[in-house]
Design a protein around this motif. Sequence first.
Motif, PDB file in Angstrom:
ATOM      1  N   CYS B 133       0.873  -1.176   0.000  1.00  0.00           N
ATOM      2  CA  CYS B 133       0.000   0.000   0.000  1.00  0.00           C
ATOM      3  C   CYS B 133       0.909   1.225   0.000  1.00  0.00           C
ATOM      4  CB  CYS B 133      -0.938   0.041   1.198  1.00  0.00           C
ATOM      5  SG  CYS B 133      -1.957   1.541   1.158  1.00  0.00           S
ATOM      6  N   ALA B 141      -0.723   6.660   5.759  1.00  0.00           N
ATOM      7  CA  ALA B 141      -1.607   5.535   6.072  1.00  0.00           C
ATOM      8  C   ALA B 141      -2.883   6.010   6.760  1.00  0.00           C
ATOM      9  CB  ALA B 141      -0.877   4.551   6.962  1.00  0.00           C
ATOM     10  N   CYS B 142      -3.949   5.281   6.528  1.00  0.00           N
ATOM     11  CA  CYS B 142      -5.208   5.577   7.216  1.00  0.00           C
ATOM     12  C   CYS B 142      -5.002   5.286   8.710  1.00  0.00           C
ATOM     13  CB  CYS B 142      -6.315   4.688   6.681  1.00  0.00           C
ATOM     14  SG  CYS B 142      -6.406   4.674   4.892  1.00  0.00           S
ATOM     15  N   TYR B 144      -6.846   4.043  10.934  1.00  0.00           N
ATOM     16  CA  TYR B 144      -7.395   2.781  11.446  1.00  0.00           C
ATOM     17  C   TYR B 144      -6.717   1.579  10.790  1.00  0.00           C
ATOM     18  CZ  TYR B 144      -9.745   3.794   7.130  1.00  0.00           C
ATOM     19  OH  TYR B 144      -9.978   4.143   5.842  1.00  0.00           O
ATOM     20  N   CYS B 145      -5.719   1.838   9.946  1.00  0.00           N
ATOM     21  CA  CYS B 145      -5.121   0.744   9.165  1.00  0.00           C
ATOM     22  C   CYS B 145      -4.481  -0.280  10.092  1.00  0.00           C
ATOM     23  CB  CYS B 145      -4.061   1.295   8.224  1.00  0.00           C
ATOM     24  SG  CYS B 145      -3.296   0.011   7.245  1.00  0.00           S
ATOM     25  N   GLY B 181      -4.354  -2.678  -0.923  1.00  0.00           N
ATOM     26  CA  GLY B 181      -4.041  -1.284  -0.607  1.00  0.00           C
ATOM     27  C   GLY B 181      -4.057  -0.432  -1.866  1.00  0.00           C
ATOM     28  N   LYS B 251      -6.051   8.793   1.308  1.00  0.00           N
ATOM     29  CA  LYS B 251      -7.270   8.745   0.497  1.00  0.00           C
ATOM     30  C   LYS B 251      -7.671  10.144   0.048  1.00  0.00           C
ATOM     31  CE  LYS B 251      -9.378   4.573   2.373  1.00  0.00           C
ATOM     32  NZ  LYS B 251     -10.664   3.955   2.674  1.00  0.00           N
TER      33      LYS B 251
HETATM   34  S1  SF4 Z   1      -6.345   1.005   5.371  1.00  0.00           S
HETATM   35 FE1  SF4 Z   1      -5.912   0.241   3.355  1.00  0.00          FE
HETATM   36  S2  SF4 Z   1      -5.686   2.049   2.095  1.00  0.00           S
HETATM   37 FE2  SF4 Z   1      -5.543   2.750   4.227  1.00  0.00          FE
HETATM   38  S3  SF4 Z   1      -3.346   2.690   4.577  1.00  0.00           S
HETATM   39 FE3  SF4 Z   1      -4.128   0.732   5.254  1.00  0.00          FE
HETATM   40  S4  SF4 Z   1      -3.854  -0.594   3.482  1.00  0.00           S
HETATM   41 FE4  SF4 Z   1      -3.636   1.476   2.759  1.00  0.00          FE
END
Ligand code: SF4
Lengths: 478, 408
Positions: B133, B141-142, B144-145, B181, B251
């Motif tokens: 990802c 990174a998100c 909550y990832c 990802g 995102k």
């Molecule tokens: S939740 Fe998904 S898109 Fe967001 S950082 Fe993690 S792997 Fe990447």
Amino acid sequence: MTGARVVVDTRPLAIVVMARSSRYFGFLAIAAIFWAIISFPTPPGLTVAGQRVLAIFVASLLLWVSQLLPLAITSLFALVSLPLSGVMSSEEAFALFGNEAVFFIMGAFFLAAAMVKSGLSSRVALVFLRRFGTDDRRLILGLLLVPAFMAFWMPEHAVAAMMFPISLEIVNSLELRPRRSRFGKAVFVAAAYGAIIGGVATFLGGARNPLAIGILRQSTGVTIGFFEWMTAVVPLVLFLLVVAYFLIIKFFVQEASDVSGAVRAIESKARELGVVSGQERMIAAIVLAAILAWIFLGNTMGLANIAILAVVFLFMFKLVSWKDIEDYVNWGVILMYGGAIALGFAMDSTRAAAWIADSTILARQLAPLTLLLVIAVTAILLTEGISNAAVVAILMPLGISVARKYGIDPKVITLAIAVPSGLAYMLPMSTPPNAIAYSSGFVDIRDMVKIGSILAITSVVGFMVLARFYWPLIGLEF
Amino acid sequence: MTELAMIDNPGFLKLDLVIRGMKISRDSLDSPEISRAIRLSNETGAALELNIILPDEVIVNIPVLACLAEEKPYTLVKKGDGFSIRAQSGEAVEVRLAPTPQYYDRKTTSGVPMVRIGRTYGGYLALSPNPLCEFIEDDLACHYCDLSTRDHRAWTVDEVLETVDAALSEGAAEYICLNVGYTRSADGGIALLEPYIQAIKDRFDVQVCVQAQPPAVDHWIDSSYAMGIDSIAYNLEVYDPQIFEEIAPGKMRVVGRERYFSALKHAAKIFPSGAVVSNLIIGSEPVASTMKGIDMLTALGVIPTLPIYRLGLSASTDASTAAQTIEPIYRHLGEGLRRNRLSPTLISHFNLAFNAIDGEYFGGEAPIRGRWETVVKSKRGTRLAANLSRVRRRLRVRPLDDDFSEDH
Ligand code: SF4
């Protein structure tokens, strides 16, 4: 991934199902028509065998026109349907596949493959083009005449494909913009129409010409020689090239453009080819010898024999590999012609074609010239919508019957079908040279329809004048 | 709301268990199911969870290790041959433990424990075959990832196939859910999954859902459907743009919020109705904002799923407060689905996240229940659904090629 480009049909599913299954409805409808013709009480004047052949002919005609099956597969269907319906034995039907025309077409494809693969065809095109490209109008003239001349000796679709990179080089060097540039349109339209018009001049430009001869010979025993064909048709070709040139200039080349960039591009492309190789010289010699033999010895030696012998020489001197041939030759066309010739013969020998001629408009005593006009117009209209080979396959059996009925030389009818059926100018899907021009992005359908319709009308008029005043002078009476 | 009301309502109980957790009684620890789960966890180093089936077949997933010793409002106790959940008030409700699949003990031919490759949650098998990802690599990174689940090499197609085969043949899962990802290529990452999806679709009659990020160009959405994906999720997570940027910076900054909407809109045209999904995390933003998100998504033809396992509500949140938060959201969701004629039948297998199916427990309606749901989730039903989905795909997808007819 592949990321393979796909289209997802988002219409309501019921419509998608209908659209997707239309092909099966098509098959069902054709099967029903076939069945109806077979089971109808045999009408007076038609034999039972003739009725069956008629059913096969109508089914094949619908399949050729609708293209529900590839053309070649429809022909094979016709071929096997003849013995299956008891019209002739399997031996007879398959023997018809071994017609001379089929082998002539095969040999001509092999020779063209050698010319294309060795680069000889591109070299010839560039050498001639160099002589034209000094101003914009001369360049267009060159782009029209060079493919026309090339299509005398090799299939027109191969000529169009070979001209495409050259035309592309020209428009790129002049920095012309797709759709916008009128000169760009002229470049691609000239190359396409040159190939189309040149393609009717001999047996080599379009395999439909030998197909017509094959059906003629199988049904009547009469044939047309290579030189005889050229003598009859070349004046029309020259006339159409002149008309096409003026039409293209009128529609697309109003003001003078500087084409020095294009001239340089042609020069550099020619330089890229380097010196003429021994292989190219040998191929040129063999092709030239074959052409001379077709012209002067065609009637005695046989056209197919000459073609195949030339191919043997190609392989003897290792000028082409079997792989080259395999990749290049359109084997489907060869299959198609075998089946079409067998069906044409069956239509004639069972008198099914004669019965159609007797029971349609053709039964009325039309003046021979009017009859010729009806046939030529039918052929030129049909060829815009369906494959020109299919037009020949459909019209030839009928044409031969009509010729007998009217007491007209069947050669005249053969020319009246085969020549107009090669002149499809209006739509990209009508013939590969148009499709190639359209794929350039410079030419749109409106351009083609506009200029193509005028050219189609001129073609019919030119053809009629030729038939009326010139053909009698060379012994083609009607 | 009293604990009694809470424990009698499977939806609320699930909610409360997710928010406040549960501990396991000593006698339960000795039961073969739980001791096996713990052993597997120790052996493989994989964080194992218990899937507990509440009344009405409502499934909740609870991490095992996190709840052994702590003080919790609920306790899992052994009751005869089965289990029950007991509230602090002494009220109890009978539950079942979803059996830990047998394949969790197996290894692939290459020696990787299958449990590391894919785990089952209720009816689906979740896999993240490629850990790549670029948000993570770019420090975007998100929030909550769950990075810990992605610390592996990319599994080979064969390893994934073996795991899927094992899970499906023992009946541990009926659907496959693949996660991927983000990559900065035009496909947005979906191309990483393509070989797995094609191999799975070639070998098994099974529906595949995918959670991915929107591709940069729409034709990749068409290709996603064409490659065999039956249901797709581009998870927005939060409707409010500021909060969105805060919790999912990659995102927002790389893909862009608008692209989520446009991609979801296009996907809703391409995929069957109800097969395009997007998460909206309840509690991460004001209720009014979540509702706006629901309106927006349902109007685009997208089914919002409402996860609360990453809920902003803390463990100390009073369950009835949480319930009060959730109730209007579910009612709103039900209305949005009705208004836009969306049926969440297809996503009923996302039965661990909260979705419209749970609406009936929070004052809404259950769009599918009873016999129909039994049919949809039965072995034959899932196979039939997979085959229907295949037929639909065959009918709708055509290769894009310029095919000039041959002519001579
Ligand atoms: S939740 Fe998904 S898109 Fe967001 S950082 Fe993690 S792997 Fe990447």
